[in-house]
Design a protein around this motif. Structure first.
Motif, PDB file in Angstrom:
ATOM      1  N   LYS A  91       0.974  -1.522   0.265  1.00 40.42           N
ATOM      2  CA  LYS A  91      -0.199  -0.306   0.053  1.00 40.42           C
ATOM      3  C   LYS A  91       1.154   1.297   0.283  1.00 40.42           C
ATOM      4  O   LYS A  91       0.619   2.004  -0.663  1.00 40.42           O
ATOM      5  CB  LYS A  91      -0.528  -0.094   0.860  1.00 40.42           C
ATOM      6  CG  LYS A  91      -1.520  -1.018   0.853  1.00 40.42           C
ATOM      7  CD  LYS A  91      -2.754  -1.020   2.440  1.00 40.42           C
ATOM      8  CE  LYS A  91      -4.300  -2.109   2.113  1.00 40.42           C
ATOM      9  NZ  LYS A  91      -2.794  -3.598   1.613  1.00 40.42           N
TER      10      LYS A  91
ATOM     11  N   PHE B  24       4.696   4.773  -5.732  1.00 41.05           N
ATOM     12  CA  PHE B  24       4.798   4.618  -7.022  1.00 41.05           C
ATOM     13  C   PHE B  24       4.309   4.567  -7.875  1.00 41.05           C
ATOM     14  O   PHE B  24       3.926   5.298  -9.198  1.00 41.05           O
ATOM     15  CB  PHE B  24       5.757   3.474  -7.159  1.00 41.05           C
ATOM     16  CG  PHE B  24       7.082   3.396  -6.920  1.00 41.05           C
ATOM     17  CD1 PHE B  24       8.079   3.183  -7.556  1.00 41.05           C
ATOM     18  CD2 PHE B  24       7.140   2.661  -5.154  1.00 41.05           C
ATOM     19  CE1 PHE B  24       8.717   3.489  -6.938  1.00 41.05           C
ATOM     20  CE2 PHE B  24       8.751   2.283  -5.876  1.00 41.05           C
ATOM     21  CZ  PHE B  24       9.779   3.058  -6.381  1.00 41.05           C
TER      22      PHE B  24
ATOM     23  N   PHE C 209      -3.020   4.199 -12.748  1.00 38.44           N
ATOM     24  CA  PHE C 209      -3.491   3.201 -13.203  1.00 38.44           C
ATOM     25  C   PHE C 209      -4.738   3.276 -12.211  1.00 38.44           C
ATOM     26  O   PHE C 209      -5.825   2.970 -12.464  1.00 38.44           O
ATOM     27  CB  PHE C 209      -3.361   2.331 -12.289  1.00 38.44           C
ATOM     28  CG  PHE C 209      -1.554   2.248 -13.135  1.00 38.44           C
ATOM     29  CD1 PHE C 209      -1.618   1.512 -14.223  1.00 38.44           C
ATOM     30  CD2 PHE C 209      -0.567   2.227 -12.580  1.00 38.44           C
ATOM     31  CE1 PHE C 209      -0.579   2.220 -15.253  1.00 38.44           C
ATOM     32  CE2 PHE C 209       0.575   2.074 -13.020  1.00 38.44           C
ATOM     33  CZ  PHE C 209       0.332   2.127 -14.561  1.00 38.44           C
TER      34      PHE C 209
ATOM     35  N   THR D 206      -5.743  -6.695  -7.566  1.00 45.43           N
ATOM     36  CA  THR D 206      -4.657  -6.496  -8.645  1.00 45.43           C
ATOM     37  C   THR D 206      -3.450  -5.087  -8.630  1.00 45.43           C
ATOM     38  O   THR D 206      -1.674  -5.800  -9.148  1.00 45.43           O
ATOM     39  CB  THR D 206      -5.243  -6.178  -9.956  1.00 45.43           C
ATOM     40  OG1 THR D 206      -6.034  -7.430 -10.097  1.00 45.43           O
ATOM     41  CG2 THR D 206      -4.153  -6.787 -10.885  1.00 45.43           C
TER      42      THR D 206
ATOM     43  N   GLU E 112      -2.046  -3.377  -6.508  1.00 46.07           N
ATOM     44  CA  GLU E 112      -1.521  -3.499  -5.927  1.00 46.07           C
ATOM     45  C   GLU E 112      -0.095  -4.900  -5.963  1.00 46.07           C
ATOM     46  O   GLU E 112       1.186  -4.521  -5.312  1.00 46.07           O
ATOM     47  CB  GLU E 112      -1.655  -4.181  -3.830  1.00 46.07           C
ATOM     48  CG  GLU E 112      -2.527  -2.976  -3.174  1.00 46.07           C
ATOM     49  CD  GLU E 112      -3.377  -3.327  -2.234  1.00 46.07           C
ATOM     50  OE1 GLU E 112      -4.035  -2.117  -1.756  1.00 46.07           O
ATOM     51  OE2 GLU E 112      -3.231  -4.134  -1.879  1.00 46.07           O
TER      52      GLU E 112
ATOM     53  N   GLU F 297       0.573  -6.245  -8.456  1.00 51.49           N
ATOM     54  CA  GLU F 297       1.047  -5.470  -9.329  1.00 51.49           C
ATOM     55  C   GLU F 297       2.491  -4.541  -9.087  1.00 51.49           C
ATOM     56  O   GLU F 297       3.479  -4.454  -9.893  1.00 51.49           O
ATOM     57  CB  GLU F 297       0.567  -5.782 -11.420  1.00 51.49           C
ATOM     58  CG  GLU F 297      -0.473  -6.341 -11.765  1.00 51.49           C
ATOM     59  CD  GLU F 297       0.499  -7.816 -12.189  1.00 51.49           C
ATOM     60  OE1 GLU F 297       1.352  -7.137 -12.878  1.00 51.49           O
ATOM     61  OE2 GLU F 297      -0.288  -8.208 -12.201  1.00 51.49           O
ATOM     62  N   THR F 298       2.072  -3.558  -8.911  1.00 51.30           N
ATOM     63  CA  THR F 298       2.888  -2.304  -7.753  1.00 51.30           C
ATOM     64  C   THR F 298       4.083  -3.398  -6.738  1.00 51.30           C
ATOM     65  O   THR F 298       5.631  -2.980  -7.866  1.00 51.30           O
ATOM     66  CB  THR F 298       2.010  -1.270  -7.359  1.00 51.30           C
ATOM     67  OG1 THR F 298       1.614  -1.051  -7.648  1.00 51.30           O
ATOM     68  CG2 THR F 298       2.998  -0.446  -6.418  1.00 51.30           C
TER      69      THR F 298
ATOM     70  N   GLU G  98       6.962  -5.048 -10.297  1.00 50.43           N
ATOM     71  CA  GLU G  98       7.114  -3.774 -10.843  1.00 50.43           C
ATOM     72  C   GLU G  98       8.586  -3.192 -10.178  1.00 50.43           C
ATOM     73  O   GLU G  98       9.473  -2.800 -10.676  1.00 50.43           O
ATOM     74  CB  GLU G  98       6.543  -2.921 -11.542  1.00 50.43           C
ATOM     75  CG  GLU G  98       4.795  -3.402 -12.436  1.00 50.43           C
ATOM     76  CD  GLU G  98       5.193  -2.630 -14.057  1.00 50.43           C
ATOM     77  OE1 GLU G  98       3.669  -2.597 -13.870  1.00 50.43           O
ATOM     78  OE2 GLU G  98       5.614  -1.473 -13.995  1.00 50.43           O
TER      79      GLU G  98
ATOM     80  N   ASN H 249      11.051  -5.543  -9.405  1.00 49.71           N
ATOM     81  CA  ASN H 249      11.752  -5.834 -10.786  1.00 49.71           C
ATOM     82  C   ASN H 249      12.479  -4.187 -10.939  1.00 49.71           C
ATOM     83  O   ASN H 249      13.910  -4.806 -11.579  1.00 49.71           O
ATOM     84  CB  ASN H 249      11.028  -5.265 -11.991  1.00 49.71           C
ATOM     85  CG  ASN H 249      11.121  -6.011 -13.450  1.00 49.71           C
ATOM     86  OD1 ASN H 249      12.406  -6.982 -13.501  1.00 49.71           O
ATOM     87  ND2 ASN H 249      11.556  -5.060 -14.066  1.00 49.71           N
ATOM     88  N   ILE H 250      12.633  -3.736 -10.569  1.00 50.88           N
ATOM     89  CA  ILE H 250      13.984  -2.157 -10.308  1.00 50.88           C
ATOM     90  C   ILE H 250      14.450  -2.290  -9.770  1.00 50.88           C
ATOM     91  O   ILE H 250      15.650  -2.342 -10.123  1.00 50.88           O
ATOM     92  CB  ILE H 250      13.032  -1.126 -10.177  1.00 50.88           C
ATOM     93  CG1 ILE H 250      12.184  -0.310 -11.906  1.00 50.88           C
ATOM     94  CG2 ILE H 250      14.151   0.205 -10.269  1.00 50.88           C
ATOM     95  CD1 ILE H 250      11.567   0.732 -12.017  1.00 50.88           C
TER      96      ILE H 250
ATOM     97  N   ARG I 167      10.417   6.242 -16.048  1.00 51.30           N
ATOM     98  CA  ARG I 167      10.666   5.189 -15.173  1.00 51.30           C
ATOM     99  C   ARG I 167      11.597   4.151 -15.573  1.00 51.30           C
ATOM    100  O   ARG I 167      12.511   3.578 -15.433  1.00 51.30           O
ATOM    101  CB  ARG I 167       9.972   5.333 -13.569  1.00 51.30           C
ATOM    102  CG  ARG I 167      10.414   4.779 -12.615  1.00 51.30           C
ATOM    103  CD  ARG I 167       9.592   4.929 -11.433  1.00 51.30           C
ATOM    104  NE  ARG I 167       8.372   4.129 -11.295  1.00 51.30           N
ATOM    105  CZ  ARG I 167       6.950   4.589 -11.302  1.00 51.30           C
ATOM    106  NH1 ARG I 167       7.297   5.863 -11.137  1.00 51.30           N
ATOM    107  NH2 ARG I 167       5.740   4.267 -11.098  1.00 51.30           N
TER     108      ARG I 167
ATOM    109  N   HIS J  36      19.013  -3.839 -17.166  1.00 53.42           N
ATOM    110  CA  HIS J  36      17.464  -4.953 -17.076  1.00 53.42           C
ATOM    111  C   HIS J  36      16.253  -5.519 -18.264  1.00 53.42           C
ATOM    112  O   HIS J  36      16.585  -4.148 -18.483  1.00 53.42           O
ATOM    113  CB  HIS J  36      17.109  -5.404 -15.180  1.00 53.42           C
ATOM    114  CG  HIS J  36      16.425  -4.384 -15.146  1.00 53.42           C
ATOM    115  ND1 HIS J  36      15.222  -4.465 -13.697  1.00 53.42           N
ATOM    116  CD2 HIS J  36      16.783  -2.891 -15.391  1.00 53.42           C
ATOM    117  CE1 HIS J  36      15.051  -2.759 -13.854  1.00 53.42           C
ATOM    118  NE2 HIS J  36      15.157  -1.641 -14.737  1.00 53.42           N
TER     119      HIS J  36
ATOM    120  N   LEU K 158      -2.403  -4.681 -15.413  1.00 51.32           N
ATOM    121  CA  LEU K 158      -2.322  -3.578 -14.800  1.00 51.32           C
ATOM    122  C   LEU K 158      -2.045  -2.469 -16.165  1.00 51.32           C
ATOM    123  O   LEU K 158      -3.158  -1.899 -16.249  1.00 51.32           O
ATOM    124  CB  LEU K 158      -0.507  -3.511 -14.341  1.00 51.32           C
ATOM    125  CG  LEU K 158      -0.952  -2.080 -13.843  1.00 51.32           C
ATOM    126  CD1 LEU K 158      -1.613  -1.902 -12.545  1.00 51.32           C
ATOM    127  CD2 LEU K 158       1.296  -1.810 -13.301  1.00 51.32           C
TER     128      LEU K 158
END
Ligand SMILES: [Mg+2]
Lengths: 215, 301, 124
Positions: free
Chosen positions: A95, A101, A107, A116, A118, A120-121, A124, A127-128, B60, B70, B78
């Motif tokens: 949250k 972000f 979105f 979904t 939360e 997907e965030t 992502e 991943n970064i 970003r 990466h 999403l």
């Protein structure tokens, strides 16, 4: 036990180089992350341990010192340095990450339910963060790494009830642990990199090559 | 030569962007689906053509690929899509835009530095359509077409969390068809099925889009009224009861009447979970049955 | 010309890399310290011309060591060596009195430039 395995696998000088490579990689990662995501982020000095796969759940439990539940994002990376990255946030952090972000509410009106969004965030952001750390390690050790898509391995998992290791029980795990802190939101996350014997052999050579590249 | 042929003929959109977000390559797939020829877009800034991509999230991810080398994955869940394109063929009835799964990765120069990035675009509309169908099947009762118990359990849990978090009102109606067994026994199962369908039709017509009607069991239904206080939900329940008993049912040559009993419960701060709300509604329904059926009973009474 | 340099870093490897990258023809005397507190002590016992200061260290971190030294000796020439060169870090060490910051791992060019800056600073 832990110190014993670490000593068996790495000699003192190898340990020292590994520690410094990780110091530099994680330091550079926080600096560049701050620029990329426009958020002040602090990565703690990485703590390196070597353990048996079967000891990982107990270790995670002690390290995270949480009686609550966690979310785990998993991503495999493949290069000469290969393995599995686990990014762990306490439940509820998604949250705060979402606020952090998704500040311009990109979105919110996209007929996506909160759950979904939360999830997907988490994926992502994971991943970064994972890409930043692995990317810097690879760069320092002159490796090129590719990645599988990250996935949410566990949602609201209770570590204390979990005796199933997220990795093969008989594997060796180099756990490189750092704590992420986003200053504006005070979210804390833990990153563990789990790698295998083959990568360890390569890693030792790469560590000395790194040292020799100076002067 | 071979690689450029693959680049042009592959069934995937491929784009190469430099650090300034200027398009360096645009393959045939992209040209065909976007109606923008590569001669128009190559050398130009991507955002001139797709201003909707010029937002923090996309930028970003580009920056992080360029900085760390990466990959980034833009999930269909999403984003739905990155590039607005018409869906192919009959899928146009279902989607306004082609559903896409996109990814992004680094491209390096000879010295190994990340110099540009590629974007790949995959049409996943058909998969998404199939997923939607599966989800729908998993959530609906095949006979009546209303939601099933499986859906109700997850939805109710979500609604309860929302109530606790935002202090919203929530009411639950537990509905049971009175002496339904008689309909089956007297006129046959086909007629029983008809009665259940007709009852859900009448109820559905009287509740809001934001409410949920669920077939809970054989002849038991459940109605979730979101953002509705108990006083209001009592009125709704009364209306539903009348809808059933006021108009007789007609199946082939049979005309018969039916009634329903309803137990009403509202979510309050004493409810710690879904179970306690369900229990309240159940006991109200039991009282309604005890007091002679064709009645509405509120938990409070 | 610089005569002595103190390298404060908890990592023996970081200190080794730094020494490897320093020019060898100067006849420099090099002192080392493995945490901030040791760094402060060595600074005042040797009074080096230039101090390289790591930031993340146990016992006492580089921010605190930097500020302790500068408070007691405003003329101290201290250059911070860190991998994390984000804006907030840079402005904080500048406020504390660091002459300059170099990015880790250091390059020979960056170190040469750092030594020149230190030489200039000593003249004033
Ligand atoms: Mg250090």
């Amino acid at each position: 036990m832990t110190a014993e395995i670490l000593n068996n696998i790495f000699a003192q000088d190898e340990k020292d180089i590994l520690q410094e490579v990780m110091n530099i990689a994680f330091g550079q990662a926080s600096a560049e992350l701050a620029e990329v995501i426009d958020i002040f982020v602090i990565l703690s000095v990485p703590d390196i341990q070597v353990l048996q796969g079967s000891d990982l759940p107990g270790y995670l439990c002690r390290e995270l010192q949480t009686s609550g539940t966690v979310n785990i994002i998993e991503q495999n990376f493949l290069g000469k340095f290969a393995g599995q990255a686990l990014l762990i946030f306490p439940s509820g952090a998604e949250k705060d990450l979402l606020t952090l972000f998704n500040q311009d509410q990109e979105f919110i009106n996209n007929d996506i339910d909160m759950d979904t969004l939360e999830r997907e965030t988490l994926i992502e952001v994971g991943n970064i963060l994972i890409g930043a750390c692995i990317g810097k390690i690879a760069e320092l050790l002159a490796d090129v790494v590719t990645y599988d898509p990250p996935r949410l391995m566990a949602k609201d998992l209770c570590l204390e009830d979990c005796n199933k290791s997220p990795v093969a029980p008989d594997s060796f795990v180099i756990s490189i642990r750092t704590v992420f802190r986003f200053e504006e939101q005070n979210v804390e996350g833990y990153l563990f990199l789990i790698t295998n014997q083959k990568s360890i052999d390569w890693l030792k050579k790469a560590l000395f090559a790194f040292l020799e590249s100076f002067g | 030569m071979i690689f450029s042929q693959i680049f042009e003929t592959i069934n995937t959109g491929l784009v190469v962007l430099d650090k300034e977000m200027c398009v360096r390559h645009w393959n045939r797939w992209m040209a065909l689906h976007s109606q923008i020829d590569s001669s128009e877009i190559v050398g130009r800034n991507l955002f001139d053509f797709f201003p909707e991509l010029n937002r923090p999230h996309f930028i970003r991810n580009c920056r992080s690929v360029l900085a760390f080398g990466h990959f980034c994955f833009f999930s269909q869940k999403l984003h739905k899509y990155l590039f607005p394109m018409p869906p192919a063929g009959s899928l146009a009835e279902e989607f306004d835009h082609m559903q896409q799964s996109c990814s992004m990765g680094p491209l390096r120069n000879e010295s190994g530095e990340v110099e540009s990035l590629y974007l790949s675009v995959q049409d996943v509309s058909e998969v998404v359509s199939y997923q939607k169908k599966l989800v729908r099947m998993n959530q609906t009762d095949p006979l009546t077409g209303v939601y099933n118990r499986n859906f109700m359990e997850s939805q109710l849990a979500k609604e309860v969390v929302r109530c606790q978090r935002f202090g919203h009102e929530l009411s639950l109606l537990m509905i049971d068809v009175d002496l339904f067994k008689n309909v089956n026994d007297n006129y046959g199962h086909q007629c029983g099925d008809y009665a259940l369908k007709e009852i859900t039709r009448r109820i559905s017509a009287k509740i809001r889009q934001t409410d949920f009607l669920i077939r809970y069991g054989g002849d038991e239904f459940c109605c979730l009224l979101t953002e509705t206080a108990p006083a209001q939900s009592l009125k709704v329940a009364e209306l539903l009861r009348q809808q059933i008993c006021d108009t007789p049912f007609l199946f082939k040559e049979h005309e018969f009447s039916s009634t329903i009993s309803i137990g009403v419960a509202g979510f309050d701060e004493n409810d710690v979970d879904v179970e306690s709300l369900l229990r309240k509604a159940d006991s109200a329904l039991y009282q309604a049955k005890q007091s002679g059926r064709n009645t509405v009973v509120n938990t409070a009474s | 010309m610089l005569k002595s340099i103190l390298i404060v870093d908890d990592s023996p490897v970081a200190r080794m890399i730094m020494k490897k990258c320093l020019p060898t023809d100067h006849g420099l005397t090099i002192y080392e310290a493995s945490n901030g507190q040791e760094g402060v002590e060595r600074y005042f016992s040797h009074k080096p011309d230039l101090t390289f200061m790591d930031l993340t260290m146990p016992v006492m971190d580089g921010f605190q060591a930097l500020s302790t030294i500068k408070q007691r000796d405003p003329d101290a020439v201290i250059i911070v060596a860190t991998a994390d060169i984000q804006e907030k870090v840079l402005s904080r060490v500048t406020t504390l009195g660091a002459l300059h910051t170099i990015k880790k791992p250091p390059s020979k060019e960056a170190l040469k430039d750092a030594l020149e800056r230190a030489t200039q600073a000593l003249k004033h």
